[in-house]
Enzyme design. Structure first.
Site, short mmCIF file in Angstrom:
data_model
loop_
_atom_site.label_atom_id
_atom_site.label_comp_id
_atom_site.label_asym_id
_atom_site.label_seq_id
_atom_site.Cartn_x
_atom_site.Cartn_y
_atom_site.Cartn_z
N LYS A 113 0.82 -1.22 0.00
CA LYS A 113 0.00 0.00 0.00
C LYS A 113 0.85 1.26 0.00
CE LYS A 113 -4.35 -1.60 1.99
NZ LYS A 113 -5.38 -1.37 3.00
N LYS A 196 -4.31 -10.62 -6.61
CA LYS A 196 -5.57 -10.98 -5.94
C LYS A 196 -6.67 -9.98 -6.26
CE LYS A 196 -4.93 -8.68 -1.57
NZ LYS A 196 -5.77 -7.99 -0.75
N LYS A 199 -10.40 -4.59 -3.51
CA LYS A 199 -11.29 -3.43 -3.48
C LYS A 199 -10.63 -2.19 -4.06
CE LYS A 199 -13.33 -4.30 1.03
NZ LYS A 199 -12.56 -4.24 2.25
P1 TYM Z 1 -10.41 -6.40 4.06
O1 TYM Z 1 -11.50 -5.42 4.28
O2 TYM Z 1 -9.30 -6.01 3.12
O3 TYM Z 1 -10.99 -7.77 3.55
C1 TYM Z 1 -12.04 -8.41 4.24
C2 TYM Z 1 -11.83 -9.92 4.20
O4 TYM Z 1 -11.82 -10.38 2.85
C3 TYM Z 1 -10.64 -11.16 2.63
N1 TYM Z 1 -10.21 -10.96 1.24
C4 TYM Z 1 -10.05 -11.95 0.35
N2 TYM Z 1 -10.20 -13.29 0.47
C5 TYM Z 1 -9.94 -14.04 -0.63
N3 TYM Z 1 -9.58 -13.51 -1.83
C6 TYM Z 1 -9.40 -12.18 -1.99
N4 TYM Z 1 -9.05 -11.66 -3.16
C7 TYM Z 1 -9.65 -11.33 -0.87
N5 TYM Z 1 -9.59 -9.99 -0.67
C8 TYM Z 1 -9.93 -9.79 0.63
C9 TYM Z 1 -9.63 -10.62 3.61
O5 TYM Z 1 -8.60 -11.55 3.86
C10 TYM Z 1 -10.49 -10.35 4.82
O6 TYM Z 1 -10.68 -11.54 5.57
N6 TYM Z 1 -7.42 -5.92 8.05
C11 TYM Z 1 -8.62 -6.55 7.56
C12 TYM Z 1 -9.85 -6.27 8.40
C13 TYM Z 1 -9.68 -6.48 9.86
C14 TYM Z 1 -9.76 -7.71 10.53
C15 TYM Z 1 -9.58 -7.40 11.91
C16 TYM Z 1 -9.95 -9.02 10.11
C17 TYM Z 1 -9.47 -5.50 10.79
N7 TYM Z 1 -9.42 -6.07 12.04
C18 TYM Z 1 -9.58 -8.42 12.88
C19 TYM Z 1 -9.95 -10.03 11.09
C20 TYM Z 1 -9.76 -9.72 12.45
C21 TYM Z 1 -8.91 -6.08 6.15
O7 TYM Z 1 -8.44 -5.05 5.76
O8 TYM Z 1 -9.77 -6.85 5.45
#
Ligand code: TYM
Length: 328
Positions: A113, A196, A199
């Site tokens: 990022k 991957k 968003k």
């Molecule tokens: P975020 O918002 O980027 O993504 C949310 C969830 O989606 C999963 N994900 C994917 N899984 C498979 N293939 C993909 N291409 C893909 N893109 C995203 C992510 O792995 C995630 O599970 N930091 C985290 C949010 C967070 C969190 C937490 C998660 C904050 N605190 C505590 C678990 C526990 C995030 O930015 O996810």
């Protein structure tokens, strides 16, 4: 015996896509009977990159509605907004004092990022993001964290910090485990199977949003890149079609082998038609449920739930403050 607790979250930034759904949210739906489940909308994480305030508010509600429409049952699981429970930021600060700069410098998500816009303009919040994530998880004595693969390095840090704190101040935190669904832990971009689905992708052709219209879904699948050759096979050296088969398989419940057999002797056109139908079989009823949810009711549910989880978070913080040596 009481149920084990799971915790996970999604950032209210960009469009929630089928990668988020298949990699994370779908598993939460499957796990919510077996575990005591807490699902957060992590707005404090979202502001680690610049957000428009009105858009952030709108997206926060959107993610809550996505959880509910995807099948998170508010009677079984608790969904709430991170910024409504101040203990997340409070614990993150304390964990900051036991985290090494070099540990955060290693985080691939930060490297990716910050490289995008240049290290000069990266904020401290973005650097510190994994510590806030550790705080989210550790506040609730979470045992299992169901996520996509890209979050595993952050969970590893949460495990390290829990052990480090426990060693220094005495047993306080449960050491959590990550939970992945192998086939969908890394859904790849439709425009580039080497990256991957994301968003924050520059092209909307990278992902299918859960809120894309059926016409857009069809268009995106039609334009999805495929590998050379014309037959439908499942192998690592044909990553584009492998990714599409994985998506097909997760939405339909059919195995990759069954799908390959079904399309034997047929071309990409027919396969993509079948894939579109399968994705829409999920998306259309999902969107109907989504539109039926009333903003005011969801806002009220979120507030109530924030109060509910606050009492767990506050108890944990009282314990932490006491152990650290704060006057109470
Ligand atoms: P975020 O918002 O980027 O993504 C949310 C969830 O989606 C999963 N994900 C994917 N899984 C498979 N293939 C993909 N291409 C893909 N893109 C995203 C992510 O792995 C995630 O599970 N930091 C985290 C949010 C967070 C969190 C937490 C998660 C904050 N605190 C505590 C678990 C526990 C995030 O930015 O996810």
């Amino acid at each position: 015996m009481s149920k084990k607790r799971i915790f996970s979250g999604v950032q209210p930034s960009g469009d929630v896509h089928i990668g988020n759904y298949l990699g994370a949210i779908k598993n939460w739906v499957d796990l919510q009977d077996e575990f005591e489940s807490i699902f957060c909308i992590v707005d404090l994480h979202a502001i680690t990159v610049s957000q428009d305030p009105e858009e952030l508010r709108r997206k926060t509600l959107e993610v809550a509605k996505v959880y509910l429409a995807a099948g998170i049952d508010p009677k079984k699981s608790t969904i709430y907004v991170q910024s409504q429970v101040s203990e997340h930021a409070e614990l993150a600060w304390i964990l900051n004092t036991i985290t090494g700069m070099s540990e955060l410098e290693k985080m691939t998500q930060f490297k990716d990022k910050s490289q995008k816009d240049g290290l000069e303009s990266a904020r401290v919040g973005l650097f510190d993001y994994p510590v806030l994530m550790a705080a989210d998880i550790l506040l609730y004595d979470t045992e299992v964290v169901p996520v996509g693969e890209d979050q595993m390095q952050h969970i590893e840090l949460a495990r390290t910090l829990a052990r480090r704190f426990n060693k220094r101040f005495g047993d306080t935190f449960v050491v959590p485990k990550g939970h992945l669904k192998k086939e969908t832990m890394r859904v790849m971009g439709l425009d580039d199977p080497a990256k991957k689905m994301s968003k924050s992708a520059t092209s909307e052709m990278n992902y299918i949003s859960l809120l894309d219209s059926p016409e857009i879904v069809e268009k995106k699948i039609k334009r999805a890149v495929t590998d050379s050759g014309s037959d439908i096979t499942y192998s690592d050296d044909r990553p584009a079609i492998q990714n599409l088969i994985n998506i097909y398989s997760s939405f339909s419940g059919k195995s990759p082998e069954e799908i390959v057999a079904e399309y034997e002797g047929k071309g990409f056109g027919e396969f993509k038609k079948g894939l579109t139908e399968t994705v829409l079989e999920f998306i259309i009823p999902f969107q109907e449920k989504y539109s039926s949810l009333k903003d005011e009711e969801v806002i009220e549910l979120l507030l109530e739930n924030a109060k509910k989880v606050s009492s767990i978070a506050k108890n944990k913080m009282d314990e932490v403050k006491n152990k650290v040596g704060f006057l109470q």
